[in-house]
Design an enzyme around this catalytic site. Structure first.
Site, mmCIF file in Angstrom:
data_model
loop_
_atom_site.group_PDB
_atom_site.id
_atom_site.type_symbol
_atom_site.label_atom_id
_atom_site.label_comp_id
_atom_site.label_asym_id
_atom_site.label_seq_id
_atom_site.Cartn_x
_atom_site.Cartn_y
_atom_site.Cartn_z
ATOM 1 N N CYS A 165 13.803 -61.355 -6.934
ATOM 2 C CA CYS A 165 15.166 -61.017 -7.351
ATOM 3 C C CYS A 165 16.096 -60.862 -6.142
ATOM 4 O O CYS A 165 15.932 -59.936 -5.340
ATOM 5 C CB CYS A 165 15.109 -59.729 -8.171
ATOM 6 S SG CYS A 165 16.691 -58.969 -8.520
ATOM 7 N N CYS A 184 18.023 -57.587 -5.910
ATOM 8 C CA CYS A 184 17.077 -56.510 -5.570
ATOM 9 C C CYS A 184 16.897 -56.426 -4.055
ATOM 10 O O CYS A 184 16.832 -55.327 -3.488
ATOM 11 C CB CYS A 184 15.726 -56.736 -6.243
ATOM 12 S SG CYS A 184 15.775 -56.740 -8.041
#
Length: 110
Positions: A33, A36
């Site tokens: 991600c 993230c």
């Protein structure tokens, strides 16, 4: 600020009960991600400026989907702020260091 990576659901429960006076930030993420990773870098930038009563717990949703379900995480990155055994705040998406600091203050009741 202390940063920890959990290895099991029991590990998380033990950490959360270790000192309920601490503020725990559960950082739900995945290695693949992009947002993230950005949020992870943001934590690294502010880690020295936040007191030791704040603990960031990294929770990989791919390794621990049961925890994502328990904490109702439907999108990542998600931060869940826990104080005295209760969820005090929640954010979804990459946020700035200033926003993280504000959530920490609010969650601590400052």
């Amino acid at each position: 600020m202390i940063k920890k990576e959990i290895t099991s659901q029991q590990d998380l429960e033990t950490l959360l009960k270790a000192d309920e006076a601490n503020l725990y930030i559960l950082d739900f993420y995945a290695d693949w991600c992009g947002p993230c990773r950005i949020l992870g870098n943001t934590f690294e930038q502010i880690i020295d400026g936040v007191d030791d009563g704040t603990v960031v717990i990294k929770v990989n949703v791919d390794s621990h989907p049961e925890l994502a379900m328990t904490y109702n995480v439907r999108s990542i990155p998600t931060l869940v702020f826990v104080k005295n055994g209760f969820i005090t705040n929640r954010t979804i998406g990459a946020i700035s260091s200033g926003e993280i600091r504000n959530f920490i203050k609010k969650s601590k009741g400052e």
